[in-house]
Design an enzyme around this catalytic site. Structure first.
Site, PDB file in Angstrom:
ATOM      1  N   CYS A 100       0.934  -1.195  -0.146  1.00 21.11           N
ATOM      2  CA  CYS A 100       0.186   0.015   0.197  1.00 21.11           C
ATOM      3  C   CYS A 100       0.961   1.185  -0.045  1.00 21.11           C
ATOM      4  CB  CYS A 100      -0.996  -0.116   1.273  1.00 21.11           C
ATOM      5  SG  CYS A 100      -1.549   1.611   1.784  1.00 21.11           S
ATOM      6  N   GLU A 101       0.722   2.173  -0.883  1.00 23.89           N
ATOM      7  CA  GLU A 101       1.497   3.250  -1.047  1.00 23.89           C
ATOM      8  C   GLU A 101       1.171   4.591   0.011  1.00 23.89           C
ATOM      9  OE1 GLU A 101      -1.000   6.479  -4.195  1.00 23.89           O
ATOM     10  OE2 GLU A 101       0.267   4.760  -4.843  1.00 23.89           O
ATOM     11  N   HIS A 102      -0.022   4.169   1.073  1.00 22.58           N
ATOM     12  CA  HIS A 102      -0.292   4.928   1.964  1.00 22.58           C
ATOM     13  C   HIS A 102       0.406   4.515   3.274  1.00 22.58           C
ATOM     14  CE1 HIS A 102      -4.191   5.831  -0.434  1.00 22.58           C
ATOM     15  NE2 HIS A 102      -3.481   6.516  -0.817  1.00 22.58           N
ATOM     16  N   HIS A 103       0.546   3.200   3.618  1.00 25.50           N
ATOM     17  CA  HIS A 103       1.316   2.821   4.778  1.00 25.50           C
ATOM     18  C   HIS A 103       2.146   1.954   4.732  1.00 25.50           C
ATOM     19  CE1 HIS A 103      -3.133   3.833   5.820  1.00 25.50           C
ATOM     20  NE2 HIS A 103      -2.408   4.327   6.681  1.00 25.50           N
ATOM     21  N   GLN A 141      -5.147  -0.523  -4.968  1.00 28.03           N
ATOM     22  CA  GLN A 141      -5.529  -1.573  -5.810  1.00 28.03           C
ATOM     23  C   GLN A 141      -6.146  -1.031  -7.050  1.00 28.03           C
ATOM     24  OE1 GLN A 141      -7.602  -4.703  -3.582  1.00 28.03           O
ATOM     25  NE2 GLN A 141      -8.791  -5.227  -5.300  1.00 28.03           N
ATOM     26  N   HIS A 169      -6.088  -5.917   2.309  1.00 27.57           N
ATOM     27  CA  HIS A 169      -5.154  -5.022   2.764  1.00 27.57           C
ATOM     28  C   HIS A 169      -4.713  -4.987   4.247  1.00 27.57           C
ATOM     29  CE1 HIS A 169      -5.852  -2.588  -1.277  1.00 27.57           C
ATOM     30  NE2 HIS A 169      -6.453  -3.764  -1.116  1.00 27.57           N
ATOM     31  N   CYS A 171      -3.173  -2.821   5.882  1.00 32.34           N
ATOM     32  CA  CYS A 171      -3.578  -1.307   6.271  1.00 32.34           C
ATOM     33  C   CYS A 171      -4.747  -1.108   6.808  1.00 32.34           C
ATOM     34  CB  CYS A 171      -3.224  -0.142   5.298  1.00 32.34           C
ATOM     35  SG  CYS A 171      -4.341  -0.339   3.803  1.00 32.34           S
TER      36      CYS A 171
END
Length: 209
Positions: A100-103, A141, A169, A171
């Site tokens: 995940c590019e956020h976490h 995704q 996910h 996250c």
């Protein structure tokens, strides 16, 4: 290479060049890991953690190796000797691991990829490799689903492309709302799969949806 595929390949090449220009060296990457270990409250100089920065950097080389590969190039070798085959080609249950590019925590799932050939087909391993290339990048995704479908469409120029991804996910399952057992499903339908409900339903039926 057709013009549509060439445009996609040129964009990806430019992205790789820009990323390489700003990429830290290995020593800087390992020092960043040491900083995170200290921030977490531990001592990077204790025996158990001495080799951790190097191991983490080597692991990241595998996790994010997709930035170094051109997915357009790997689809270039195709085959025209199909004896007139013009039905759906489907590769189901392509397992992948992404982040995940956020976490920067894992996304683990399967992809289903189908297309209707126009004049040529590609080796099925190449479909799996396209999934892997985009998975081995920081992702969401929805974007990954579109990237896979758009690349296959641009290079093979088939009558249609369908991609469905199902993934969990971490996250969401190991932090935040802590909802284990949930999965996310995304799809991208192009050409015949978007325009013809029967074709779309055939694809969804074949993947058990």
């Amino acid at each position: 290479m057709n013009s549509k595929a060439e445009n996609v390949s040129n964009i990806l090449a430019l992205e790789r060049q820009e990323a390489a220009a700003r990429k830290p060296d290995r020593a800087e990457a390992e020092e960043a890991v040491r900083t995170l270990l200290r921030w977490a409250g531990d001592d990077p100089d204790r025996e158990g953690l001495l080799g951790t920065p190097e191991r983490v950097v080597r692991a990241y080389e595998g996790f994010f190796g997709g930035y170094l590969v051109d997915p357009v190039d790997m689809l270039q070798r195709t085959f025209e000797e199909t004896d007139g085959y013009d039905e759906m080609v489907l590769l189901r249950d392509i397992r992948f691991e992404s982040h995940c590019e956020h976490h920067m925590v894992p996304i683990i799932g399967v992809a289903h990829v189908g297309y209707f050939p126009r004049n040529r087909v590609v080796g099925i391993s190449k479909l799996a490799r396209v999934v892997e290339v985009y998975a081995k990048r920081l992702q969401i995704q929805e974007k990954m689903t579109a990237q896979i479908a758009n690349t296959i469409d641009a290079v093979l120029q088939p009558h249609g492309v369908a991609v469905v991804i199902e993934a969990t996910h971490q996250c969401m399952t190991t932090r935040g709302v802590h909802k284990p057992g949930t999965s996310m499903v995304t799809s991208r339908m192009l050409g015949a799969f978007r325009n013809d409900p029967k074709t779309r339903q055939e694809f969804l039926g074949m993947i058990g949806k």
